[in-house]
Design a protein around this motif. Structure first.
Motif, mmCIF file in Angstrom:
data_model
loop_
_atom_site.group_PDB
_atom_site.id
_atom_site.type_symbol
_atom_site.label_atom_id
_atom_site.label_comp_id
_atom_site.label_asym_id
_atom_site.label_seq_id
_atom_site.Cartn_x
_atom_site.Cartn_y
_atom_site.Cartn_z
ATOM 1 N N TYR A 12 0.724 -1.488 -0.118
ATOM 2 C CA TYR A 12 0.213 0.289 -0.160
ATOM 3 C C TYR A 12 0.679 0.928 -0.595
ATOM 4 O O TYR A 12 0.317 2.451 -0.525
ATOM 5 C CB TYR A 12 -0.689 -0.056 1.532
ATOM 6 C CG TYR A 12 -2.016 -0.754 1.124
ATOM 7 C CD1 TYR A 12 -2.906 -0.904 0.019
ATOM 8 C CD2 TYR A 12 -2.145 -2.006 1.880
ATOM 9 C CE1 TYR A 12 -3.895 -2.131 0.139
ATOM 10 C CE2 TYR A 12 -2.886 -3.747 2.210
ATOM 11 C CZ TYR A 12 -3.818 -2.611 0.959
ATOM 12 O OH TYR A 12 -4.722 -4.566 1.083
ATOM 13 N N GLY A 13 2.238 1.074 0.192
ATOM 14 C CA GLY A 13 2.860 2.268 0.456
ATOM 15 C C GLY A 13 2.741 3.530 1.860
ATOM 16 O O GLY A 13 2.551 2.465 3.043
ATOM 17 N N GLY A 14 3.222 4.741 1.516
ATOM 18 C CA GLY A 14 3.243 4.619 2.706
ATOM 19 C C GLY A 14 3.982 5.538 3.430
ATOM 20 O O GLY A 14 4.834 4.107 3.758
ATOM 21 N N SER A 15 3.890 6.300 4.379
ATOM 22 C CA SER A 15 5.391 6.311 5.227
ATOM 23 C C SER A 15 5.022 6.196 6.578
ATOM 24 O O SER A 15 6.073 6.014 7.474
ATOM 25 C CB SER A 15 6.027 8.052 5.594
ATOM 26 O OG SER A 15 4.092 8.818 6.135
ATOM 27 N N GLY A 16 3.800 5.866 7.394
ATOM 28 C CA GLY A 16 3.753 5.735 8.274
ATOM 29 C C GLY A 16 3.710 7.106 9.527
ATOM 30 O O GLY A 16 3.659 6.985 10.850
ATOM 31 N N PHE A 17 3.659 7.373 9.293
ATOM 32 C CA PHE A 17 3.399 8.874 9.762
ATOM 33 C C PHE A 17 1.917 9.516 9.323
ATOM 34 O O PHE A 17 1.406 10.304 9.975
ATOM 35 C CB PHE A 17 4.078 10.578 9.264
ATOM 36 C CG PHE A 17 5.121 10.292 9.325
ATOM 37 C CD1 PHE A 17 5.324 10.819 10.474
ATOM 38 C CD2 PHE A 17 6.616 9.717 9.100
ATOM 39 C CE1 PHE A 17 7.236 10.269 11.173
ATOM 40 C CE2 PHE A 17 8.057 10.493 9.310
ATOM 41 C CZ PHE A 17 8.269 10.129 10.313
ATOM 42 N N GLY A 18 0.756 8.743 8.615
ATOM 43 C CA GLY A 18 -0.411 9.656 8.739
ATOM 44 C C GLY A 18 -1.020 9.357 10.534
ATOM 45 O O GLY A 18 -1.597 10.488 10.266
ATOM 46 N N LEU A 19 -1.565 8.415 10.740
ATOM 47 C CA LEU A 19 -1.667 8.747 12.301
ATOM 48 C C LEU A 19 -1.840 8.910 13.286
ATOM 49 O O LEU A 19 -1.815 9.623 13.498
ATOM 50 C CB LEU A 19 -1.946 6.850 12.577
ATOM 51 C CG LEU A 19 -2.994 6.195 11.254
ATOM 52 C CD1 LEU A 19 -3.699 4.459 11.738
ATOM 53 C CD2 LEU A 19 -4.635 6.905 11.474
ATOM 54 N N VAL A 20 -0.377 9.568 13.592
ATOM 55 C CA VAL A 20 1.323 10.036 13.909
ATOM 56 C C VAL A 20 0.521 11.723 13.821
ATOM 57 O O VAL A 20 0.029 12.293 14.629
ATOM 58 C CB VAL A 20 2.621 9.830 13.958
ATOM 59 C CG1 VAL A 20 2.789 10.949 14.953
ATOM 60 C CG2 VAL A 20 2.566 8.596 13.860
ATOM 61 N N ILE A 21 0.466 11.939 12.716
ATOM 62 C CA ILE A 21 -0.055 13.590 11.793
ATOM 63 C C ILE A 21 -1.291 13.841 12.754
ATOM 64 O O ILE A 21 -1.875 15.137 13.364
ATOM 65 C CB ILE A 21 -0.145 13.400 10.367
ATOM 66 C CG1 ILE A 21 1.466 13.903 10.571
ATOM 67 C CG2 ILE A 21 -0.762 14.970 9.851
ATOM 68 C CD1 ILE A 21 1.962 13.618 8.447
ATOM 69 N N CYS A 22 -2.319 12.990 12.131
ATOM 70 C CA CYS A 22 -3.964 12.620 12.262
ATOM 71 C C CYS A 22 -3.995 13.421 14.106
ATOM 72 O O CYS A 22 -4.432 14.142 14.971
ATOM 73 C CB CYS A 22 -4.908 11.889 11.876
ATOM 74 S SG CYS A 22 -4.596 10.913 10.605
#
Length: 127
Positions: free
Chosen positions: A88-98
């Motif tokens: 799926y890709g992604g940096s693993g930061f999305g939920l941390v940012i949220c």
């Protein structure tokens, strides 16, 4: 993907940062899109007044999160499974940012999940 997208929100008004709230919704909806099935995917967004705040949610019928992985969801660089990162890709930061955005706006963020049935992310913002 063929996704049924449902908006179950009732009209609520809050005074907050529209751009930051858009970032939270973007990340949560993007995650839901990534993890729902190719056919029969369903994503529901909604908002409910909850005392002195408004509670928003993004619910999907995706793969869910394993019980043993739940505690890591809001950690930097973490993804539920390394193989998912490749898929799926992604940096693993999305939920941390949220989490950072919601907490800086005076709110809180949490989720419910059941493996194989989906996940619902909730966040509340003072109204």
């Amino acid at each position: 993907k063929k996704i049924d997208f449902v908006n179950s929100s009732t009209k609520k008004s809050i005074t907050s940062d529209k751009d930051l709230l858009n970032k939270v919704f973007f990340n949560l909806i993007q995650n839901a899109v990534d993890f729902v099935p190719m056919k029969g995917g369903r994503i529901e967004i909604g908002a409910k007044e909850d005392g002195k705040s408004v509670m928003f949610y993004v619910k999907d019928n995706g793969i869910g999160i394993l019980e043993k992985k739940k505690e890591f969801v809001f950690k930097k660089f973490y993804q539920v499974d390394i193989s998912f990162k490749r898929k799926y890709g992604g940096s693993g930061f999305g939920l941390v940012i949220c989490k950072g955005i919601v907490e800086n706006l005076g709110g809180k963020i949490w989720f419910d999940t059941k493996e194989g049935e989906g996940t619902t992310f909730y966040f509340s913002i003072p109204s």
